[in-house]
Design an enzyme around this catalytic site. Structure first.
Site, mmCIF file in Angstrom:
data_model
loop_
_atom_site.group_PDB
_atom_site.id
_atom_site.type_symbol
_atom_site.label_atom_id
_atom_site.label_comp_id
_atom_site.label_asym_id
_atom_site.label_seq_id
_atom_site.Cartn_x
_atom_site.Cartn_y
_atom_site.Cartn_z
ATOM 1 N N TRP A 49 0.853 -1.186 0.000
ATOM 2 C CA TRP A 49 0.000 0.000 0.000
ATOM 3 C C TRP A 49 0.895 1.245 0.000
ATOM 4 C CZ3 TRP A 49 -1.083 -4.379 2.887
ATOM 5 C CH2 TRP A 49 -2.306 -5.016 2.604
ATOM 6 N N HIS B 70 3.930 -10.150 15.042
ATOM 7 C CA HIS B 70 2.865 -11.134 14.798
ATOM 8 C C HIS B 70 3.439 -12.547 14.651
ATOM 9 C CE1 HIS B 70 2.614 -11.033 10.056
ATOM 10 N NE2 HIS B 70 3.852 -11.211 10.473
#
Length: 372
Positions: free
Chosen positions: A186, A285
């Site tokens: 992005w 994560h």
């Protein structure tokens, strides 16, 4: 008596059927990537049979183990997944997803990662839980992924972290290539955080020159630092940009200062003190809460009052649910909510001072040292 009629499957049943039968088809993704089926099909540029694809493959790569039956089934299943178009008579043609995969090599490597390491862990999830009386959450190096190797009799790999397993099995370079571009980005890191309201410009421009150091922890091949350098060439030079990695297959990264730091090693403290910005993008994560707190506390101990820790991960919501599952079965990690980030910060001597969670893409969480 009238002939028996087939009762249509309810729409809900169709959804369940199409979802739970995905796993075997996904197992063919590494085959399609290994034999460059997407590239070969796109090179043909028109509808083609498996034999046509095999012919192109041999012209590009020479003698090959690719057979027409294997190519046909792999192409058919890639069509079922939407990665190419299926036409009648076992004929295939490239579509926009095929083009994306060919134009974005990192996406093909990522597809192999999740359908190799990820799928292996998922296959042993229930058995691992049953054998351990459903003890949960998992801890590092004691996930379904390691249980899979234990079940296959490989006691050495059963004790190793996923990254170590990929190194020993020749898969780590592929994973590193995935991380350079993932499944598309992005925009650049500066663009992404600006759009979410983070004042990166103000932070960098207000810093004293001798304090302008950015440390990217677990930064792979340095993409984030290089994006920062390209955006702020008047502020950031090689000595300002510190790439910390502990990855045997990274190699030399030009235009940044490389530094080895194994943040998992007990007693190994963060070597850079008082940097303006510490970055952890798609690192936490991969870690359990316990391991996350350990590394966050190491960073907190060396932060100055003006230091920031900037975390970028996927926003935890329905869109990232499948990635959340992959982190669990491979790493004992997880995507996290605002409340979970604040809990980790509190246990690590930090506090959340900025956060933004877009519905799609990467969230941004800033933490600063909690001052007494």
């Amino acid at each position: 008596m009238s002939a028996p009629q087939n009762i249509p499957i309810p729409d809900a049943g169709k959804r369940v059927l199409s979802t739970v039968t995905l796993a075997p088809a996904l197992g063919f993704v590494p085959i399609a990537v290994h034999f460059d089926l997407f590239g070969c099909l796109q090179d043909i540029g028109k509808p083609a049979t498996a034999r046509d694809v095999c012919d192109i493959h041999r012209r590009k790569y020479g003698d090959s183990d690719l057979s027409v039956p294997l190519a046909n089934d792999a192409l058919f299943l890639m069509g079922g997944l939407g990665f190419l178009e299926l036409l009648p008579g076992d004929v295939y043609v490239a579509n926009e997803v095929t083009k994306f995969l060919v134009d974005t090599p990192s996406a093909q490597h990522g597809a192999v990662h999740f359908t190799s390491e990820g799928l292996l862990g998922a296959a042993f999830l229930m058995r691992h839980l049953q054998d351990n009386r459903f003890r949960y959450p998992f801890q590092e190096c004691d996930t379904p992924f390691q249980y899979a190797y234990k079940s296959m009799g490989n006691e050495f790999l059963a004790q190793e972290h996923v990254y170590s397993v990929m190194h020993h099995t020749g898969r780590l370079d592929s994973f590193n290539t995935f991380m350079t571009g993932k499944f598309g980005r992005w925009g650049t890191m500066p663009d992404r955080v600006r759009k979410l309201g983070y004042d990166l410009d103000g932070l960098l421009q207000s810093a004293m020159p001798d304090n302008l150091r950015i440390v990217d922890i677990g930064g792979g091949r340095g993409e984030l630092l290089l994006e920062l350098k390209a955006t702020y060439p008047h502020l950031l030079q090689k000595e300002n940009l510190i790439l910390q990695e502990y990855n045997a297959d990274i190699g030399v990264v030009p235009d940044v200062t490389e530094m080895e730091w194994n943040y998992k090693e007990d007693g190994s403290e963060q070597p850079v003190q008082g940097a303006l910005l510490y970055s952890m993008a798609h690192v936490l994560h991969n870690l359990s809460d316990i391991e996350s707190i350990k590394v966050l506390a190491k960073v907190a101990r060396v932060m100055a009052p003006g230091s920031r820790l900037l975390i970028q991960e996927l926003t935890k919501n329905a869109a990232s649910a499948t990635t959340h599952a992959a982190m669990i079965v491979m790493h004992a990690g997880r995507e996290r909510t605002s409340a979970e980030w604040k809990d980790l910060a509190a246990f690590s001597g930090l506090e959340v001072t900025f956060e933004a969670y877009p519905p799609l893409g990467e969230c941004v969480v800033e933490m600063r040292k909690l001052l007494n």
